[in-house]
Design a protein around this motif. Sequence first.
Motif, PDB file in Angstrom:
ATOM      1  N   SER A   1       0.902  -1.283   0.056  1.00 56.70           N
ATOM      2  CA  SER A   1       0.068  -0.005  -0.076  1.00 56.70           C
ATOM      3  C   SER A   1       0.775   1.464   0.162  1.00 56.70           C
ATOM      4  CB  SER A   1      -0.757   0.202   1.111  1.00 56.70           C
ATOM      5  OG  SER A   1      -0.063  -0.119   2.428  1.00 56.70           O
ATOM      6  N   LEU A   2       2.140   1.150   0.198  1.00 53.74           N
ATOM      7  CA  LEU A   2       2.967   2.273   0.297  1.00 53.74           C
ATOM      8  C   LEU A   2       3.035   3.219  -0.809  1.00 53.74           C
ATOM      9  CD1 LEU A   2       4.835   2.841   2.873  1.00 53.74           C
ATOM     10  CD2 LEU A   2       6.629   1.913   1.888  1.00 53.74           C
ATOM     11  N   GLU A   3       2.959   4.447  -0.453  1.00 51.38           N
ATOM     12  CA  GLU A   3       2.831   5.571  -1.664  1.00 51.38           C
ATOM     13  C   GLU A   3       4.058   6.504  -1.485  1.00 51.38           C
ATOM     14  OE1 GLU A   3      -0.820   7.557  -1.398  1.00 51.38           O
ATOM     15  OE2 GLU A   3      -1.877   5.828  -1.952  1.00 51.38           O
ATOM     16  N   SER A   4       4.667   6.519  -0.171  1.00 54.01           N
ATOM     17  CA  SER A   4       5.713   7.426  -0.161  1.00 54.01           C
ATOM     18  C   SER A   4       6.736   6.881   1.047  1.00 54.01           C
ATOM     19  CB  SER A   4       5.361   8.902   0.407  1.00 54.01           C
ATOM     20  OG  SER A   4       6.583   9.746   0.576  1.00 54.01           O
ATOM     21  N   PHE A   5       7.881   6.600   0.910  1.00 56.32           N
ATOM     22  CA  PHE A   5       9.075   6.519   1.625  1.00 56.32           C
ATOM     23  C   PHE A   5      10.397   7.317   1.650  1.00 56.32           C
ATOM     24  CE2 PHE A   5      12.757   3.351   2.870  1.00 56.32           C
ATOM     25  CZ  PHE A   5      12.462   3.164   4.096  1.00 56.32           C
ATOM     26  N   SER A   6      10.343   7.990   2.591  1.00 53.94           N
ATOM     27  CA  SER A   6      11.564   9.020   2.741  1.00 53.94           C
ATOM     28  C   SER A   6      12.537   8.797   4.129  1.00 53.94           C
ATOM     29  CB  SER A   6      11.015  10.297   2.817  1.00 53.94           C
ATOM     30  OG  SER A   6      12.110  11.352   3.092  1.00 53.94           O
ATOM     31  N   ALA A   7      13.742   8.143   3.803  1.00 58.71           N
ATOM     32  CA  ALA A   7      14.626   7.777   4.621  1.00 58.71           C
ATOM     33  C   ALA A   7      15.959   8.729   4.327  1.00 58.71           C
ATOM     34  CB  ALA A   7      14.795   6.474   4.510  1.00 58.71           C
ATOM     35  N   ALA A   8      15.711   9.701   3.836  1.00 60.38           N
ATOM     36  CA  ALA A   8      16.802  10.545   3.734  1.00 60.38           C
ATOM     37  C   ALA A   8      17.694  11.022   5.005  1.00 60.38           C
ATOM     38  CB  ALA A   8      16.619  11.792   2.835  1.00 60.38           C
ATOM     39  N   ASN A   9      18.777  11.390   4.765  1.00 61.67           N
ATOM     40  CA  ASN A   9      19.726  12.109   5.983  1.00 61.67           C
ATOM     41  C   ASN A   9      19.679  11.254   7.209  1.00 61.67           C
ATOM     42  OD1 ASN A   9      18.658  14.601   4.001  1.00 61.67           O
ATOM     43  ND2 ASN A   9      20.796  15.131   4.982  1.00 61.67           N
ATOM     44  N   ASN A  10      20.079  10.001   7.179  1.00 62.49           N
ATOM     45  CA  ASN A  10      20.414   9.215   8.009  1.00 62.49           C
ATOM     46  C   ASN A  10      21.902   8.400   8.032  1.00 62.49           C
ATOM     47  OD1 ASN A  10      17.984   8.903   9.964  1.00 62.49           O
ATOM     48  ND2 ASN A  10      16.924   8.953   8.113  1.00 62.49           N
ATOM     49  N   LEU A  11      21.879   7.224   8.624  1.00 61.10           N
ATOM     50  CA  LEU A  11      23.291   6.612   8.690  1.00 61.10           C
ATOM     51  C   LEU A  11      22.969   5.023   7.989  1.00 61.10           C
ATOM     52  CD1 LEU A  11      24.561   7.643  12.034  1.00 61.10           C
ATOM     53  CD2 LEU A  11      25.106   8.774   9.838  1.00 61.10           C
TER      54      LEU A  11
END
Length: 1001
Positions: free
Chosen positions: A199-209
């Motif tokens: 069902s996922l429409e948006s996955f934002s995982a920027a600026n991590n490690l």
Amino acid sequence: MHTLTIPKMRFWLVLQQLALIIIIITTDALKNNETDHAALLAMKSKTLDPFGGGALSSWNESSHFCNWEGVFCGKRHKRVTLIYLSSSGLSGTLSPHVGNLTFLRRLWLNNNTFHGEIPNEIGGLYRLKVLSLSSNSFQGRIPVSLSRCSSLMRLFIGYNNLVGTIPEEFSSLSMLKVIVVHENNLTGGIPKFVGNITSLESFSAANNLFGGTIPNNLGQLKNLLQLGLSNNQISGTIPSSLYNLSNLNVLSLSFNNLHGSLPPYFGNMFPHLELLQLQVNNFTGQLPNSIGNLTKAKELCFDSNDFSGKLKVDFSKLVNLLRLNFNFNNLGSGDFDEMHFLESLTNCSDLDLLSTVRNQFRGVLPDSVGNLSSNMHHFNLAANQLHGRIPPTIGNLVNVSLLGLAYNRFTGPIPSTIGRLQKLQRLTLFENQLSGTIPESIGNLSLMNELYLSNNNLEGTIPSSIGNCQRLVFLRLEQNNLSGTIPKELFQVSSLSILLNLSHNHLSGPLPSEIGELKSLTLLDISNNDLSGEIPSRISSCTSLESLFLQGNMLQGSIPKSMEFLRGLKILDLSRNNLSGEIPTFLEKLSLINLNLSFNNFNGELPLQGPFANSNAVSVYGNDRLCGGIPSLQLPRCPVNSNFFFSSKRIFAIVGASIIIGILILISSMVFYLRKRKREPTTLELLPKESFVHVSYGELLNATDGFSSNNLIGAGSFGFVYSGVLDQIGDVAIKVLNLVNRGAMRSFMAECKALKDIRHRNLVKIITCCSSIDFQGNEFKALVYELLVNGNLEKWLHPSQETSRLEFNLPQRLSVAIDVASALDYLHFQCETPIIHCDLKPSNILLDQQMVAHVGDFGLARLYNPEIGISHHSSSMGVIGTVGYAAPEYGLGSEMSIKGDVYSYGILLLEMLTGKRPTDLMFTGGLNIRNFAGQAFAGEAIEIVMDPTILQSDTATGQRDSYLIAMVKIGLACSEELPQNRMSMTNVVRELQLIKETMFK
């Protein structure tokens, strides 16, 4: 007597049961209402409302909680279903009682300053659909209990300080449409289970490690519209399954370690793509022609990779394109139609930015460049191999604010049509082969801030119309063939505040007295011209000057006395002129680190103080009539008036004075002898006697040639530092405390206490603390350290003339940054009692023969116990650091903490990268070293922001710039204004080590 019939009895029985149920439901509702009421009050008790009468002022007993601000209830049960307190200026922690609001469907607390952990009890909100906690300061791990919120559809927890991994248990959240976890400190890899949440429409995982690779099963997310993985440590290639995500409108993979080439069909797979960010990776190969089929694209970023070959893309169908960036690649083939792609861009009528800095384009700039979007604000083709003339049609780009054509091979004149670009703020044409004159129309550019025309073949005079550019901050015209006098109108551009360079031309005549109008200018260079006349006295009005270069002219007369008001002057070069007269003594009082008076006609006695006391700071060669000075300058002795010595009265005075001095020396020796019998030199009482070796005052006196000025290597707030040689130890540095200075004794004790038990490769090794009586009976205290032959970091970052030729490249700076970070990590987390340095700055970092950095000067150090705070046994002075490096919260009276050291480190790292001190006079009007360094993220600004020495690195340009940007990011993260937002030194060491491993692999 009447009796009820059976039907009537059943009716009344049902009626009674119904009434009982109503009573039970009503009672339960009232009870549940009370639960919500109590939960809200518990939340309020943990929340701080700094505005007093803010969002929570209505949360009181005067009204029902369903009427409180930000609280919304369902109409049927009067239970809380929505809390909306976004951007309300709230802080504090989130109460565990939030888990009792079991009817809650949406919780919006984003854009506040909540801290602490997200409570596990939040998992009890089984009806929750939206959780928005972004832009706070939450810490700890993402609670696993959130996996029990089976109705959750949107999760926003970005812009916090969360650590750990995304819990595997989230795989059960089958209704999730949005996961936003960017801008945290999350680790591990991108979880594979994310690919199963269809069902996922948006996955934002920027600026991590995040590390590892992009999971292949993300290609199963057919509904995915946005994928953001930028600014992590992801490696590998783009999995082919990702090209199945035909609904994507955002694909952001920038600032990672991805490699490989883009397949030829790349542009055919994303018909809805609007934003493509691939910058700062290791992609190679040719850009596929199919990129021209991304018809919805608004922003395409390919910069800082290793793309190569001819750019054949036809951009004519990208009518929505706003930004196109190819900076720092190897694009180009040398074909005659090299720049033909510009023709296809004329169809992109909304194009705002086009940048191809540092590629291998070798063609001619076509006339059609004038048909590019009239909305263009940023047009930069710098650092290629473009040749031919600059087409006059460039004047059609009437809205451009940045025009960059530097570092090419353009010939011919600067077109006069450039004057039509009246919104231009920055023009860079330096390092070309341009000829002809500077057009008068340059004066039409009234908004211009920065003008770079240096290193060309321009001739003629400097047009007086340049005086109309009343917003100029930078002006560089050096290394041309300009002649004539300097127009006084130029010196009336009072906005010039950072740099004015007219050197290496053929300018003649006197310096106009209007030079005094440049009150804000930091650096003025008019060297190597044909200027004559005297130095105007009005130069004293240039009170912001730090560097003044007038060498290589024909200036005459004396140094004007008015120059004593140039209190901020650090570098003054007047060499190779015809100046005469005595060298004025006021130069002793200026803070000069480099003074060059060579090859003039100065005469008389050379002063002895200030820069004249250091042969590395002053040069006076070629002045044959000078005398005196310190011995290392090897000037002849000054002649002495013989009448003085042959006067009988003078002889009597000398003999009498000698007798008196002899008697005083005899008395002093006797006093010293008597005192010495009563009080032998001892080590510092606060330390165990076995902590350090014992060194007497006499030994230190011999080791330094009587504390000779020739051995003086530094000076600080509390004393002087000398080099010396001790018999049993060898070369040492000796810090002698001047106990007259307030705080010197406490500084001495703090440093000895801090260093007595700690040993680390990157800390200066203290050999002993000396506490004794000198030969005159005075109390004497000194610290003896190992001598580090390469001096302090300050001299490497801001070299004098003697050290300017020494190389200090990017790998060396990175190694120093790691050394200093390692030392702080040790002090903060590995000592039995943590130590706060409190005064981290370049002058307190010393370099050994192998350029290994050692943190020193613990005179302000504090011992810190996390349970009880600052140790009372550490320094209790009011001083808590140095201006520019001290954390902002210290100025507000906050207690010192290890986060203060982290701030100082962040500023230090930015200084190492930019070559600018945080107190540089250029930092005014809201500009500081943080936002100055932050311009590096604009790509093409690197050439202006970074220390030029770094830019000469042998490292491939694209890679070098990615390392620089990554280091700037760390410096910015360490110097955040709020202490809780700063990185820990453990993470800093790890991040820098990863950069180093990448650099040297």
